[in-house]
Each structure stands twice: as C-alpha cells, then as structure tokens.
Design an enzyme around this catalytic site. Structure first.
Site, PDB file in Angstrom:
ATOM      1  N   LYS A 176       0.727  -1.212  -0.003  1.00  0.00           N
ATOM      2  CA  LYS A 176       0.032  -0.090  -0.039  1.00  0.00           C
ATOM      3  C   LYS A 176       1.040   1.231  -0.009  1.00  0.00           C
ATOM      4  O   LYS A 176       2.225   1.205   0.388  1.00  0.00           O
ATOM      5  CB  LYS A 176      -0.946  -0.184   1.242  1.00  0.00           C
ATOM      6  CG  LYS A 176      -2.087   1.086   1.067  1.00  0.00           C
ATOM      7  CD  LYS A 176      -3.248   0.074   0.403  1.00  0.00           C
ATOM      8  CE  LYS A 176      -4.437   1.058   0.175  1.00  0.00           C
ATOM      9  NZ  LYS A 176      -5.651   0.527  -0.453  1.00  0.00           N
ATOM     10  N   ASP A 210      -7.083   4.569  -4.470  1.00  0.00           N
ATOM     11  CA  ASP A 210      -7.605   4.249  -3.367  1.00  0.00           C
ATOM     12  C   ASP A 210      -8.325   5.716  -2.911  1.00  0.00           C
ATOM     13  O   ASP A 210      -8.684   6.509  -3.907  1.00  0.00           O
ATOM     14  CB  ASP A 210      -6.673   3.592  -2.028  1.00  0.00           C
ATOM     15  CG  ASP A 210      -7.264   3.465  -0.996  1.00  0.00           C
ATOM     16  OD1 ASP A 210      -7.827   2.466  -0.495  1.00  0.00           O
ATOM     17  OD2 ASP A 210      -7.363   4.427  -0.124  1.00  0.00           O
TER      18      ASP A 210
END
Ligand code: NDP
Length: 451
Positions: A125, A165
């Site tokens: 991430k 995201d």
C-alpha cells in the site's frame, strides 16, 4: 504467553505510534489462534513474527509547485509488505490523514485480502498526505508527476503494482501512469485502474462496489434472504459507494444515505439510478459536495455528521449497512443502534470501517458481518484481472470480467465459511477470512525457507 500475544506486544513496542496498524494486527492475530495448534511448522519457522514486518518501507519527499508558483512538500509512502504469493499489490491513498501507521494497516490487510482472491498478488500500500480537494487539475498533475518520479524506482509489473484508493481515481492514475511511461519508455501493466484506452479493464471502476454487494448477496442467501425491498444505508460517496448504490438498485434495494467529509444526506425516498448518475457527475466531474445533492433533491442534510451517527440519532431503521467511506467510521454505539433497529447484514466496502468494539457487537448479535478484507476484495481481484489482460495483451468483455468478479466473490465467501468450519469457528466470517488468507501466504513463506 502464546506466540500470538508475543507478536502483538512486540508490534506495539516497536512502533508505538501506529494505532491503526496495531488495530489491524490485533484483529487478524487474535483470530489466528486456532492455526497455532494446527500448524506447529508455522511457529517453528517464525511465520507469525515475520508476517507483521514489512519486506520494505519507502518514505520520500514529494516537492511540487502550485498554480501561484509556491513550492509545497508532501511526504510519500510505499509499504511493500509481503510478496510471498505474487508481486506487491495495493492502492495509493492521497488524503491529509495519511501517515505510516495508516499505510501499514492498509498494506497488512491487503496481504490477506489478496490471498483470498486466489490470484497471485502479494500485499502492499502507499500514498501521501497530499489533499487533492480544492486543487486544480494542473496542480494534481504536477503532484502526481513528482510522486511518480520517486515511486517509479521501486515499482514494476513483476515487482509492485499500485492502484487507486481514497483520493486516487482515474485522473490521478492517468497522470501517474503517463509519467511512469515517460520515465521508463515502457508501456507495461505497472498500475491498475488505468483508463480503457491505455490498458485498463472494463468493470474495474465498478468492481469494489459491485463486489461488496455480491458478497452481501452470498451472505444473505445463506439465510434465505436477498436485497429485494430492503432499506440500505451506504456511507461515502466516492468510487466504492457509487457503484455499491448502482448494484443495490439493480438488486431491488433502496439506498437512503450517502456522505462525504462535509455532511450526511438522508433521502428516504431512495437514491435511484437517476440520482446516482447525478452523484457520480457531482463527485467525479464537478468535484462537488453531497450537500449539493441534498439541495437538488430536497433531501435531509446533516452538516459535519457521519452517516452512522445520523442513523442512530434519528432512529432510522435499516436492513443492510454498507460502510464505504473510511476506517473507524462506525463505532459500538452506532453498531448497537443498527442491531436494535433490525439490521441483518453489514458488508464493508471500506477498509476497517467498523471499530473493534462495533465488530464485537455485530458478532455477538449474530449479524451477517462481512469484514472489508473479504467483502471489498472485488476491487483488487479485478485489478488482478487487469494485470492478466495486460500480460496477455488483450481485453475481455464487460460480461466476462463481471462474471469472473461474481465468481471470485462467491468463492471468497465460500472459502471464508470453509476455513471457519475447519478451524472450529463455524459461520464466523472474520475468523474465516483471516485464516483462509493467512494459511496460503504462510505456506508459501514456509516453502521459501528463512528469507
Ligand atoms: P474515494 O476517494 O473515491 O471516496 C472516499 C469517500 O469517503 C468520499 O466520499 C470521502 O469524502 C469520504 N470520506 C473520506 N474520509 C471521510 C471521513 N473521515 N468522514 C466522512 N467521509 C469520508 O475513495 P474510495 O471510494 O476508493 O475508497 C473508500 C474506501 O474503500 C476506503 O476505505 C478504501 O480504502 C476502500 N477501498 C477502496 C477500493 C477501491 O478500489 N477504490 C478497494 C478496496 C477498498 P470527501 O469527498 O469529502 O473526501
């Protein structure tokens, strides 16, 4: 002391400030207890200790210039958490709240989520504390280019494949991919969530929201229920929320809420497809606020309030809850209000939107509760399908991708239930998702020896 509590204690001591990461580690580790007895080989090989430590953490300076020539500096992150079963894979978040603890929590969750999809993807991430809200397209482009200037050294189609995201949608992916291509002189599948014209997959924008509803459909079917005529609360109004609303409408449910960080809107008459299209244009093109939606459709608007607080305070009855905004948005008080008002199912479109206490309320009351790492895995699964299409240099039809997504969500649902049963936690989606995701990664790590 068990290996599990040792690992949790060590994480807390080593990284004292990273509270979201602690929360994610505790949530996963506590449910892995049944694997300790069944797999002494995992204990011997130090798998539990190794899985909470990222392979690599990259933190970098992102300098960029605004439209007035003023120089700004943001911080960039990429946490390459675990690549035992495939290249690191996970989104990029641009939001002022981003810090290392948040990126580590998201990267850690991603390991198990990606494993559950059955596709060969590791967990990672990244992101930045940059806030795209209120910035011109040119400013966002300059920021994305500055961010990619450094990130490009660390990613690659066989190494690490980022995606979107919060705060990173089609526009940002386009700018970052364009700059990567310029720097490397390569047209490869290094990012997912790309535009259709340059290697993106049909259904990728829809995938997380659709997948969350597909997962809820499977949970409901288990109890002989469905979405027809159900009242559904959705939080958020971004990518995940928009396509969850679309799919709920298709399934015959009535969505009564949306929010953004400014307000919550309650529209008891239902956010139908016409209103949903307006919301998409408002958010994705005009970059407006949900208060403008309330104004247009004469819906109730609660400034500065979160969906779940409003639902509790107003005593609104909902059958199904789909939290699709952000972490820790739904607390125990709100969970109790949902349960007391007859809510039967919660499927998490967002990552870790329910606090640990809220999760306890859902589990104790036997609510159908689909944790984010299972319920929202459709997004990354379809990113995996985008990677496959890029490697094959072809594109599948909308129906083909949607059918694969539907099948993947059904399989994830079933593997959660199967793992829960095998490890003595029948019907518990939380344990099932964590255990099923973990065992595959742990076995791969075991095969590699100590690396
Ligand atoms: P977007 O940026 O498209 O939308 C996020 C939405 O949540 C916006 O409406 C935003 O409001 C709102 N929001 C953010 N923070 C808050 C807050 N503190 N209070 C109230 N509302 C808030 O992001 P996504 O839809 O992509 O992501 C939503 C969630 O889903 C995240 O948890 C993400 O990690 C998760 N997720 C996303 C996937 C994807 O494919 N995109 C895949 C799997 C999970 P505002 O516009 O005011 O910021």
């Amino acid at each position: 002391m068990s290996v599990i509590s040792d690992v949790i204690d060590k994480v807390k001591q080593t990284d004292p400030g990273q509270k979201e990461f602690h929360q994610a580690v505790i949530e996963v580790m506590e449910t892995l207890e049944p694997t300790v007895d069944k797999h002494p080989e995992f204990v011997k090989a130090g798998i539990y200790e190794r899985i909470v430590e990222p392979e690599r953490v990259i933190i970098f300076r992102v300098p960029w210039t605004d439209d007035n020539g003023k120089v700004h500096v943001n911080r960039g992150f990429r946490v390459q958490f675990n690549n035992a079963i495939g290249p690191f894979k996970g989104g990029l978040r641009f939001h002022p709240s981003v810090n290392l603890g948040i990126i580590k929590f998201l990267g850690f969750e991603q390991i198990f989520k990606n494993s559950l999809t059955t596709l060969p993807m590791g967990g990672g991430k990244g992101g930045s504390d940059f806030d795209p809200k209120g910035r011109s397209d040119d400013e966002v482009m300059r920021f994305c280019q500055a961010f990619m200037r450094e990130l490009s050294r660390h990613i690659g189609p066989e190494t690490d494949v980022p995606a979107g995201d919060i705060g990173v949608g089609a526009r940002e992916v386009g700018y970052m991919y364009g700059y990567y291509k310029k720097l490397k002189n390569e047209h490869t599948g290094v990012l997912t969530g790309k535009g259709l014209e340059y290697g993106g997959s049909l259904i990728r924008p829809e995938a997380t929201g659709y997948g969350t509803v597909y997962f809820a459909i499977e949970m409901l079917a288990n109890r002989g229920l469905d979405f027809k005529d159900k009242v559904v609360a959705v939080s958020g109004s971004g990518n995940v929320a928009q396509y969850a609303i679309e799919k709920v409408n298709e399934m015959g449910g009535r969505v009564i809420s949306v929010c953004d960080s400014g307000a919550t809107v309650i529209d008891e008459s239902g956010i139908d497809m016409e209103k949903c299209c307006f919301l998409m244009a408002l958010k994705n093109v005009h970059r407006g606020r949900v208060s403008e939606f309330a104004e247009k459709y004469h819906a109730a608007c609660f400034d500065g309030k979160n969906v779940w607080d409003v639902i509790r305070e107003q005593g609104i009855k909902v059958d199904i809850a789909l939290p699709c905004a952000t972490q820790n948005e739904l607390d125990a008080q709100n969970a109790e209000a949902l349960v007391n008002n007859g809510c039967i199912c919660v499927a998490e479109g967002a990552n870790m939107p329910s606090t640990p206490e809220a999760v306890r309320v859902f589990r104790e009351n036997n609510i159908l509760y689909g944790p984010g790492k299972a319920a929202n895995a459709g997004g990354v699964a379809t990113s995996g399908l985008e990677m496959s299409q890029n490697s094959l240099k072809l594109s599948w039809s909308r129906e083909e991708v949607d059918n694969r997504l539907r099948t993947i969500m059904k399989n994830i649902h079933n593997s959660c239930l199967d793992a829960a049963e095998v490890y003595g936690k029948k019907g518990d989606y939380v344990s099932g998702a964590n255990i099923a995701g973990f065992v595959k990664v742990a076995n791969a790590m075991l095969a590699y020896g100590v690396v």
